[in-house]
Write a protein that holds these residues in place. Structure first.
Motif, PDB file in Angstrom:
ATOM      1  N   GLU A 124       0.824  -1.208   0.000  1.00  0.00           N
ATOM      2  CA  GLU A 124       0.000   0.000   0.000  1.00  0.00           C
ATOM      3  C   GLU A 124       0.858   1.260   0.000  1.00  0.00           C
ATOM      4  OE1 GLU A 124      -3.743  -0.199   2.408  1.00  0.00           O
ATOM      5  OE2 GLU A 124      -2.787  -1.997   3.207  1.00  0.00           O
ATOM      6  N   ARG A 141      -1.121   4.377  -1.280  1.00  0.00           N
ATOM      7  CA  ARG A 141      -2.508   4.097  -1.636  1.00  0.00           C
ATOM      8  C   ARG A 141      -3.399   4.052  -0.413  1.00  0.00           C
ATOM      9  NH1 ARG A 141      -3.210  -1.133  -4.834  1.00  0.00           N
ATOM     10  NH2 ARG A 141      -1.800  -1.948  -3.270  1.00  0.00           N
ATOM     11  N   THR A 248     -13.516   3.014  -0.181  1.00  0.00           N
ATOM     12  CA  THR A 248     -12.197   2.777  -0.755  1.00  0.00           C
ATOM     13  C   THR A 248     -11.167   2.337   0.277  1.00  0.00           C
ATOM     14  OG1 THR A 248     -12.583   4.259  -2.612  1.00  0.00           O
ATOM     15  CG2 THR A 248     -10.304   3.826  -2.036  1.00  0.00           C
ATOM     16  N   ARG A 252      -9.692  -1.593  -0.068  1.00  0.00           N
ATOM     17  CA  ARG A 252      -8.375  -1.695  -0.677  1.00  0.00           C
ATOM     18  C   ARG A 252      -7.605  -2.905  -0.157  1.00  0.00           C
ATOM     19  NH1 ARG A 252      -6.637   3.753  -0.609  1.00  0.00           N
ATOM     20  NH2 ARG A 252      -7.186   4.066  -2.790  1.00  0.00           N
ATOM     21  N   ASP A 296      -8.890   3.536  -6.819  1.00  0.00           N
ATOM     22  CA  ASP A 296      -8.015   4.707  -6.767  1.00  0.00           C
ATOM     23  C   ASP A 296      -8.590   5.844  -7.608  1.00  0.00           C
ATOM     24  OD1 ASP A 296      -6.246   3.396  -5.118  1.00  0.00           O
ATOM     25  OD2 ASP A 296      -4.949   2.720  -6.746  1.00  0.00           O
ATOM     26  N   ASP A 297      -9.102   5.504  -8.799  1.00  0.00           N
ATOM     27  CA  ASP A 297      -9.668   6.540  -9.660  1.00  0.00           C
ATOM     28  C   ASP A 297     -10.897   7.189  -9.021  1.00  0.00           C
ATOM     29  OD1 ASP A 297      -7.774   6.214 -11.591  1.00  0.00           O
ATOM     30  OD2 ASP A 297      -8.995   4.971 -12.919  1.00  0.00           O
ATOM     31  N   ASP A 300      -9.765   9.553  -6.315  1.00  0.00           N
ATOM     32  CA  ASP A 300      -9.242  10.788  -6.908  1.00  0.00           C
ATOM     33  C   ASP A 300     -10.364  11.629  -7.501  1.00  0.00           C
ATOM     34  OD1 ASP A 300      -6.598  10.284  -6.274  1.00  0.00           O
ATOM     35  OD2 ASP A 300      -6.177   9.236  -8.150  1.00  0.00           O
ATOM     36  N   GLN A 360       1.500  12.493 -10.740  1.00  0.00           N
ATOM     37  CA  GLN A 360       0.311  11.684 -11.012  1.00  0.00           C
ATOM     38  C   GLN A 360      -0.150  11.858 -12.456  1.00  0.00           C
ATOM     39  OE1 GLN A 360      -2.883  12.424  -8.245  1.00  0.00           O
ATOM     40  NE2 GLN A 360      -4.395  11.280  -9.424  1.00  0.00           N
TER      41      GLN A 360
END
Length: 466
Positions: A124, A141, A248, A252, A296-297, A300, A360
């Motif tokens: 992570e 992450r 999330t 994860r 992750d998307d 974000d 990123q």
């Protein structure tokens, strides 16, 4: 079934509930080694699958068979003959050319590479270190590792071990990397224990050119992140807030465990496995990685769509960011025989932006270029000055390029430009470019695309000069 035909290995008989009622000595021994009884439910997974298939379809099955008895590999040719209900409704099982072969252990190098692959899937926190274990770039992450990522950004070129608390190690740092590989650590902002992996880079492990640092959590993340009191009472505007904020961080770790277990099965670390089952496990691992990337998307996406979202302002050397992004994606590029070329003089294209967000964006652009360019092609990343008061970094590939119509839609949320049917290569969410443009705009910059000279696509990130 005539038990005297062919090269007889072992014979058995099952009933309609797939219980092994009787068996010759080799088959009976394998049944017991697999944890079963005689009589008892057939405990040999490979044979059980064949028996169930033959009984369900009412057809004879004949195919190669292999199993693991705990010490050696059993192989042969299995013939399954389903019986009529009047005869019990079970199956006759005949395994011809029964052979028991000692396992050939994988080489130390192969085994180490498989372990490294599993640890990469579950880590992570990951970072790139130089030969003296100083941080070059760190990515987290996990929600409880955000403070560590900020600390790494605030102290570039710091020896990584100065940002964590190593458990049971009090010697002066930095220690030799072999003494730190496998250690346990903790760091501010996280209540979990983390296992350290240091993977040397380069061909000479005695004098590595650098290291890949992985931090793997020993426990799942269960404690929720405390909300910012300033946001209490704020209207719920983001449709992804449930996933980004609540789910999330919780999902994860389980997804990472699924990937790790699937990779273990695919790599046959637990013993021999038929090729098709190994391929199934590889598909599960690939789907898990796709799900992790989508989480992750979505996280974000929530961030960039939050009202009042802003980025930090700091000097960012775009040439340095380009080199670091290319280094992170170097393995992916080599797997497709793609050459990553970075151009630009350090210090000549310095932007006022947030380094983490610039990195990123570049990772997303370069990753797309690698995925959608022909194998054995070149991706060029160039940092340079732009118009007055602006600097830019471009990513040019040798792919099919984009049409003017596609260029108008490529940054839309969820837009994949028809890549759902692109031979299965595109496994993205269609959010990466949308998020990248929102990040660029939050830094008072812009992200555009045009046709590259000589073919392909050229993405341009422009930012205020520092």
């Amino acid at each position: 079934m005539d038990r005297t035909d062919g090269l007889l290995g072992a014979y058995g008989l099952t009933d309609a509930r797939d219980r092994l009622l009787s068996a010759d000595a080799p088959l009976a021994e394998l049944q017991e080694r697999c944890g079963g009884d005689l009589p008892g439910t057939l405990a040999i997974p490979e044979l059980l699958a064949l028996v169930q298939q033959a009984r369900r379809m009412g057809l004879r099955i004949a195919r190669a068979f292999s199993a693991f008895d705990g010490d050696a590999e059993i192989s042969g040719f299995a013939r399954i003959h389903p019986l009529a209900e009047d005869d019990g409704g079970g199956c006759e099982v005949l395994v011809e050319n029964w052979q028991r072969s000692p396992l050939t252990p994988p080489s130390a190098r192969d085994f180490a590479e498989k372990i490294d692959a599993i640890d990469r899937a579950t880590a992570e926190v990951s970072a790139r270190l130089d030969a003296r274990q100083r941080l070059q770039v760190l990515s987290a992450r996990a929600a409880d590792a955000a403070a560590l990522q900020l600390a790494a950004l605030a102290a570039p070129a710091t020896v990584w071990s100065e940002l964590v608390e190593l458990t049971g190690i009090t010697h002066h740092q930095p220690l030799h990397w072999r003494l730190l590989d496998g250690a346990t650590c903790r760091f501010a902002g996280s209540q979990r224990h983390w296992r350290v992996r240091l993977i040397p880079l380069g061909t000479d492990v005695q004098n590595p050119a650098g290291f890949e640092l992985l931090l793997i959590a020993e426990e799942p993340l269960t404690a929720p992140i405390e909300p910012d009191p300033a946001e209490d009472g704020a209207p719920e505007t983001s449709p992804t807030r449930l996933v980004g904020t609540a789910l999330t961080p919780v999902l994860r770790q389980p997804v990472a465990r699924i990937i790790a277990n699937a990779e273990t099965i695919r790599a046959r670390l637990a013993g021999p496995l038929r090729d098709e089952y190994s391929e199934y496990a590889g598909t599960i691992a690939s789907a898990g990685q796709h799900l992790a990337a989508m989480l992750d998307d979505l996280a974000d996406l929530e961030v960039v769509e939050t009202p009042g979202f802003a980025t930090a302002k700091e000097p960012v050397d775009l040439a340095d960011a380009a080199v670091r992004a290319a280094g992170i994606l170097g393995v992916r590029a080599r797997n497709r025989d793609t050459v990553l070329v970075t151009e630009g003089v350090h210090g000549e294209a310095v932007a006022t932006a947030e380094f983490r967000r610039v990195l990123q964006i570049l990772i997303n652009l370069i990753g797309n270029a690698i995925a959608y360019s022909p194998a054995a092609s070149t991706v060029t990343i160039t940092a340079h000055g732009a118009s007055e008061g602006r600097v830019a970094v471009t990513v040019a590939d040798e792919g099919s390029g984009v049409t003017p119509e596609q260029a108008e839609r490529i940054f839309d949320k969820g837009e994949r430009l028809g890549r759902d049917n692109d031979g299965g290569r595109d496994r993205g969410s269609g959010l990466g470019l949308y998020i990248s443009r929102r990040l660029a705009e939050a830094m008072d910059g812009s992200l555009t695309v045009e046709s590259a000279q000589g073919g392909g696509a050229l993405f341009r990130l422009e930012l205020p000069r520092g």
